[in-house]
Design an enzyme around this catalytic site. Structure first.
Site, short mmCIF file in Angstrom:
data_model
loop_
_atom_site.label_atom_id
_atom_site.label_comp_id
_atom_site.label_asym_id
_atom_site.label_seq_id
_atom_site.Cartn_x
_atom_site.Cartn_y
_atom_site.Cartn_z
N GLU A 147 36.32 -7.21 -30.96
CA GLU A 147 35.81 -8.21 -31.78
C GLU A 147 35.81 -8.01 -33.22
O GLU A 147 35.17 -8.88 -33.77
CB GLU A 147 34.74 -8.75 -30.82
CG GLU A 147 34.82 -9.46 -29.63
CD GLU A 147 33.88 -10.15 -28.88
OE1 GLU A 147 32.75 -9.75 -29.07
OE2 GLU A 147 34.21 -11.21 -28.15
N GLU A 178 27.20 -15.46 -20.52
CA GLU A 178 28.41 -16.05 -19.82
C GLU A 178 28.73 -15.75 -18.35
O GLU A 178 29.65 -15.04 -18.25
CB GLU A 178 29.80 -16.03 -20.75
CG GLU A 178 29.79 -16.63 -21.88
CD GLU A 178 31.08 -16.65 -22.74
OE1 GLU A 178 31.65 -15.72 -22.27
OE2 GLU A 178 31.26 -17.53 -23.50
N GLU A 223 27.22 -20.82 -28.90
CA GLU A 223 28.35 -20.12 -29.81
C GLU A 223 29.34 -21.01 -29.94
O GLU A 223 29.72 -22.00 -29.39
CB GLU A 223 29.05 -19.23 -28.89
CG GLU A 223 28.03 -17.89 -28.31
CD GLU A 223 28.81 -16.78 -27.64
OE1 GLU A 223 29.97 -16.67 -27.74
OE2 GLU A 223 28.18 -16.28 -26.72
N CYS A 234 27.75 -8.18 -0.67
CA CYS A 234 27.93 -9.58 -0.97
C CYS A 234 28.53 -10.19 0.28
O CYS A 234 28.28 -11.56 0.75
CB CYS A 234 29.00 -9.95 -2.15
SG CYS A 234 28.08 -9.27 -3.68
N CYS A 287 27.52 -6.62 -9.69
CA CYS A 287 27.38 -7.28 -8.48
C CYS A 287 26.26 -7.93 -8.45
O CYS A 287 25.02 -7.31 -8.79
CB CYS A 287 27.61 -6.16 -7.25
SG CYS A 287 26.71 -6.76 -5.73
N HIS A 321 37.02 -10.79 -35.07
CA HIS A 321 36.52 -12.31 -34.66
C HIS A 321 35.71 -12.87 -35.79
O HIS A 321 35.10 -12.15 -36.37
CB HIS A 321 35.70 -12.02 -33.45
CG HIS A 321 35.41 -13.56 -32.86
ND1 HIS A 321 34.54 -14.36 -33.63
CD2 HIS A 321 35.59 -13.88 -31.55
CE1 HIS A 321 34.22 -15.65 -32.74
NE2 HIS A 321 35.12 -15.23 -31.67
#
Ligand code: GAL
Length: 669
Positions: free
Chosen positions: A356, A153, A308, A163, A118, A359
């Site tokens: 991942e 990100e 990236e 909020c 949050c 990946h």
């Protein structure tokens, strides 16, 4: 311009997670050896390290990070240091559930995954401040550390109590009175009128989802929330050393926040590029990613970092395909061509577990540091060293500007009209961009707030610009009046800043400038088509959307080919003041856009990276006097160049007619 004065070079490397290997010092030593072998000079660390940095509430452990940073520094590797707010430790979620996000169904998330904090939670804010302050006090003056990587990100939104309070404050500040809000949101529709601020819940599938003005404002508010959080993180790290710059890694086609606005909070824009190569159409994919790079450069009008990319494949697409030989160098060079100062990867070394683990990475589970992927990466490292003279060189100056506006994007995709839920704003703009990209034309992107001075551009394109904010039409009018060329399309200038339909006809405020008034919007089924028929008989297919219009004095350049509106104007041009305004009434296929832009570019003599005519999918992009010649066509092509050049990558002379292999790139000087 350099963002990293401690190391003003093209950065090559990527996300590194030594905290996953602390019990394997042999692997950490080997990593540094392999980094040298791969010509890697920089890694990003600490991105998801919170559980290791603060294993218990208020108990910090930086010893391991001290060791990692010193080891890298001794090995000559520079560091982009992250703040760990992208994922928090389990103890924190358990002890202070308010740090977790409340979703669009008003349910609080549980611990796990990442990117679910949050942004307003006082506890989370305090924890982030304490962590960032400690990191900065300890490392902001370390000679190895060249940049801050804030969180990871940033994305999403939260509907918790804190909020919602901020939402109400934001609305009060924007609208002043409830009456004004009710009017600006047209709440008389479906009994939506509010009689108290506290009634205004955020949009939700369980609550209000039919007020599009609210949907647009919620996204603006969420942008503001994220921006505020970024500034909070930034203040904490900058206190120790204001000189060390901050970035955050952005994403492509990113819907949640207005990136023009968000970038104001960053010193440097960086982003994560994961194109799906070797799918249906590599040329389209290359045009899409060229536009993404160009947008990232445009947000702050300065170079950017590729934070990236994958050295081979990703793990999260439906089909995870390997990059074919040549593609790694080609797509890495694409980012450079458009102004990047780095080629960085996710990830240096494959982890042993988690989603991942498969990946792509520079170093595979075999730990060998050899093989095709490793060699591709090494090739890029060597190329970056060869291209060092271009480090400070800017992207060629743009004489064309495309308007891309997040508010308009949110509004057009939320509008229930035309192709419901598929108005395809990004893709439509990308088709216009592609026509310019194929011609080697440099393009700046601007949003509507950022258009005070368009006078430096020979051409301004505003495709599918559904929303005209207050005062925007006047800016375009002045631009054309003073000699500019404008191109806009169907469904532009339809709503105002709060997503209320402009009264008095569209495109709002420009009917006399364009010489056209839009009347009706027709949507075509997938099996339907129409055509743009030019005066000279050439015909280009149309799909999806056709707008009918009334001519107010424009010259007709092309008409509709069929249906009850056959013969009505589809492409027009109107002289206004010292300039001209084009109006394209339908969604013409790429071939049509290519032809339209080619004519405008040559009529206006807009500079191109190379004067030569190149085969489709072979493109030239100019940066600092060098030209990146790239082949995305999927096959070998014959190219003829009038001039003589040296390829900076191979030192070979290039001139005349030659075969340019599929998936290859040259940097011509
Ligand atoms: C990015 C993310 C990285 C990694 C990568 C995988 O979106 O920032 O942490 O998950 O995707 O492609």
């Amino acid at each position: 311009m350099t963002f990293t004065p401690r190391f003003p070079r093209f950065l090559h490397g990527g996300d590194y997670n030594p905290d996953q290997w602390l019990d394997r010092p042999d692997i950490l030593d080997r990593d540094i050896e392999l980094m040298h072998k791969a010509h890697v000079n920089c890694v990003s660390i600490g991105i998801f390290s919170w559980a290791k940095l603060e294993p218990q509430d208020g108990v910090y452990d930086f010893d391991w990070l001290d060791g990692v940073i010193d080891r890298l520094w001794k090995g000559g590797i520079h560091i982009i240091l992250a703040t760990p707010s992208g994922a928090r430790p389990a103890w924190m979620a358990q002890k202070y559930p308010e740090v977790l996000r409340v979703d669009e169904h008003f349910n609080r998330n549980h611990f796990g995954n990442r990117h679910n904090h949050c942004p307003s939670s006082p506890v989370y804010r305090e924890k982030v401040r304490a962590m960032n302050t400690r990191l900065a006090e300890r490392y902001a003056h370390h000679p190895a550390v060249i940049l801050w990587h804030l969180s990871n990100e940033y994305s999403g939104d939260c509907r918790c109590e804190h909020c919602q309070k901020k939402w109400h404050a934001w609305l009060k500040n924007r609208y002043g009175t409830l009456d004004n809000l009710n009017r600006s949101w047209w709440t008389s529709f479906w009994a939506g009128t509010y009689s108290d601020w506290s009634q205004i819940e955020p949009p939700s599938p369980r609550g209000q989802s039919a007020n599009t003005s609210m949907l647009v404002d919620w996204r603006r508010f969420s942008t503001q929330q994220c921006k505020d959080f970024i500034l909070w993180e930034k203040a904490a790290v900058k206190a120790a050393n204001p000189e060390l710059l901050c970035t955050a890694n952005l994403m492509e086609r990113f819907w949640d926040y207005d990136y023009f606005s968000l970038s104001e909070a960053l010193d440097v824009v960086s982003w994560d590029a994961y194109p799906q190569w070797h799918g249906e159409d590599d040329i389209a994919r290359a045009a899409e990613f060229a536009m993404n790079h160009e947008m990232m450069r445009s947000f702050k009008d300065q170079p950017f970092l590729l934070m990236e990319s994958s050295p081979s494949l990703v793990n999260w697409k439906r089909v995870n395909k390997l990059k074919r030989p040549g593609m790694h160098l080609l797509s890495s060079m694409q980012s450079l061509a458009h102004g990047s100062q780095s080629v960085l990867y996710f990830q240096w070394r494959k982890g042993r577990g988690g989603v991942e683990m498969f990946h792509g990475a520079v170093v595979d589970h075999d730990g060998l540091g050899e093989g095709r992927v490793f060699e591709d990466v090494t090739q890029v490292g060597t190329a970056l060293e060869k291209l060092a003279p271009l480090y400070d060189a800017p992207r060629d100056k743009a004489k064309v500007c495309i308007i891309y506006d997040w508010s308009s994007w949110w509004a057009v995709e939320s509008s229930q009209s035309g192709q419901l839920g598929h108005m395809q704003y990004f893709d439509t703009v990308n088709m216009h961009y592609r026509a310019l990209w194929q011609q080697g034309v440099s393009v700046d992107f601007r949003d509507m707030r950022d258009c005070t001075d368009l006078s430096g551009y020979d051409l301004v394109a505003a495709p599918l610009l559904f929303m005209f904010r207050d005062g925007f039409a006047e800016k375009l009018r002045a631009y054309v009046e003073n000699g500019g060329r404008l191109l806009t399309t169907y469904f532009s200038g339809v709503v105002d800043d709060t997503d209320l339909a402009w009264l008095g006809g569209a495109p709002h405020g420009l009917i006399d400038v364009l010489g056209v008034r839009a009347t009706e919007l027709d949507a075509l089924h997938p099996q339907d088509s129409n055509a743009l028929v030019m005066q000279d008989g050439r015909s280009f297919p149309i799909h999806e959307l056709c707008e009918l219009n009334e001519n107010h004095g424009a010259q007709t350049l092309g008409t509709y080919g069929s249906d009850f509106y056959q013969g009505m104007p589809c492409l027009t041009r109107n002289a206004y003041g010292r300039g001209e305004a084009y109006y394209l009434a339908a969604k013409v296929d790429q071939s049509g856009l290519d032809a339209i832009y080619e004519e405008i570019i040559s009529a206006l003599n807009i500079p191109r990276a190379l004067p030569d005519k190149l085969p489709e999918g072979v493109v030239a992009t100019g940066r600092g006097g060098a030209v990146f010649l790239q082949n995305y066509s999927g096959r070998d092509q014959t190219v003829t160049l009038a001039g003589s050049y040296t390829d900076m990558l191979t030192d070979r002379e290039v001139s005349g007619t030659f075969t340019f292999p599929a998936c290859s790139v040259m940097v011509l000087k």
